[in-house]
Motif scaffolding. Structure first.
Motif, short mmCIF file in Angstrom:
data_model
loop_
_atom_site.label_atom_id
_atom_site.label_comp_id
_atom_site.label_asym_id
_atom_site.label_seq_id
_atom_site.Cartn_x
_atom_site.Cartn_y
_atom_site.Cartn_z
N PRO A 95 18.19 18.71 12.74
CA PRO A 95 17.62 18.48 11.40
C PRO A 95 17.75 19.72 10.53
CG PRO A 95 15.88 18.89 12.99
CD PRO A 95 17.17 18.84 13.78
N GLY A 96 17.59 19.52 9.25
CA GLY A 96 17.66 20.66 8.34
C GLY A 96 16.55 21.66 8.60
N LYS A 97 15.38 21.15 8.94
CA LYS A 97 14.24 22.00 9.28
C LYS A 97 13.72 21.58 10.65
CE LYS A 97 12.75 22.75 4.49
NZ LYS A 97 11.63 22.62 3.53
N GLY A 98 13.20 22.54 11.39
CA GLY A 98 12.66 22.22 12.71
C GLY A 98 13.70 22.34 13.81
N PHE A 99 13.28 22.03 15.02
CA PHE A 99 14.13 22.19 16.19
C PHE A 99 14.98 20.93 16.43
CE2 PHE A 99 10.66 25.17 17.01
CZ PHE A 99 11.37 26.30 17.43
N PRO A 100 16.14 21.09 17.05
CA PRO A 100 16.95 19.92 17.43
C PRO A 100 16.17 19.02 18.40
CG PRO A 100 18.24 21.94 17.59
CD PRO A 100 16.82 22.36 17.37
N TYR A 101 16.47 17.74 18.38
CA TYR A 101 15.78 16.80 19.25
C TYR A 101 16.77 15.77 19.79
CZ TYR A 101 15.80 14.03 14.92
OH TYR A 101 16.18 13.37 13.78
N PHE A 102 16.35 15.08 20.86
CA PHE A 102 17.20 14.08 21.51
C PHE A 102 17.02 12.71 20.89
CE2 PHE A 102 17.40 16.26 25.95
CZ PHE A 102 18.33 17.15 25.46
N THR A 103 18.11 11.96 20.84
CA THR A 103 18.07 10.53 20.55
C THR A 103 18.93 9.82 21.58
OG1 THR A 103 19.98 10.60 19.06
CG2 THR A 103 17.81 10.95 18.07
N GLU A 104 18.65 8.56 21.80
CA GLU A 104 19.43 7.73 22.74
C GLU A 104 19.56 8.39 24.10
OE1 GLU A 104 22.89 5.65 21.41
OE2 GLU A 104 22.42 6.06 19.32
N LEU A 105 18.44 8.69 24.70
CA LEU A 105 18.40 9.23 26.06
C LEU A 105 18.73 8.10 27.03
CD1 LEU A 105 17.70 11.67 27.89
CD2 LEU A 105 15.33 10.90 27.83
#
Length: 206
Positions: A95-105
């Motif tokens: 994301p532009g702000k914040g930490f990376p995150y997982f999708t479609e685990l």
């Protein structure tokens, strides 16, 4: 966590009850957790460093591309784990702000099934097809080749052998019309060393 499980929890505890899936393993502990959006996992960056690498090499994937989850443990000082391949696959969003995150685990890499267009299929979609099956005690879905699949089943005691026409139609809807699915009736589906039965098996060499 399946949609059915979420619906049952909401029915028992109320629609306002927060229901969040957690991503963890035995080796490291709690790695991430949903934060309100189903399928989106906020990661424990305070204790771990996460990377997503390509399925067939050690190159970093593009944003939103499916790849292997690699974890470096920053918390365990007694036995640090550096760039540990968890065996799971997911997509990472930056994301532009914040930490990376997982999708479609999607779970274990060895359990990935491909449709007839060579696209990865979530094992949860296959399990959903078998959810309402009647007369079936145990089952296991196996991908033999790019278009050949086998559904192994054991029937309930004194039960007739179901033709599984509804199940085959459900699988073909997920895998494609070119998918050839064979039903095999077996006496038992052996358990692994963990005493669990493996529901999804891929014999494709990737």
């Amino acid at each position: 966590m399946t949609t059915e499980t979420r619906e049952k929890l909401a029915a028992y505890f109320g629609q306002d009850c927060g229901i969040y899936a957690r991503y963890s393993n035995t080796e490291n502990g709690i790695l991430g957790q949903e934060t309100g959006t189903e399928g989106t996992y906020l990661l424990n960056w305070a204790s771990y460093y996460f990377e997503i690498l390509k399925l067939d090499s050690d190159e970093t994937v593009e944003e939103g591309e499916l790849g292997r989850i690699i974890v470096t443990d920053l918390y365990n000082k007694a036995f640090p784990m550096i760039r540990y391949d968890t065996g799971d696959v997911a997509k990472m969003v930056y994301p532009g702000k914040g930490f990376p995150y997982f999708t479609e685990l999607l779970g274990r890499r060895m359990d990935l099934i491909y449709d007839t267009n060579n696209e990865v299929v979530s094992p949860f979609l296959l399990c959903r097809t078998m959810r309402l099956s009647k007369g079936i005690e145990q089952w296991q879905f196996i991908q033999e080749t790019e278009t050949e699949y086998v559904l192994k089943i054991t029937v309930t005691k004194d039960g007739e052998k179901p033709k599984c026409e509804k199940e085959i139609a459900g699988f073909q809807q997920v895998l494609g019309e070119k998918a050839h699915i064979t039903v095999k009736y077996v006496d038992d589906i052996p358990v692994m060393n963990s005493l669990k039965r493996k529901l999804i098996v891929s014999k494709l060499k990737r």
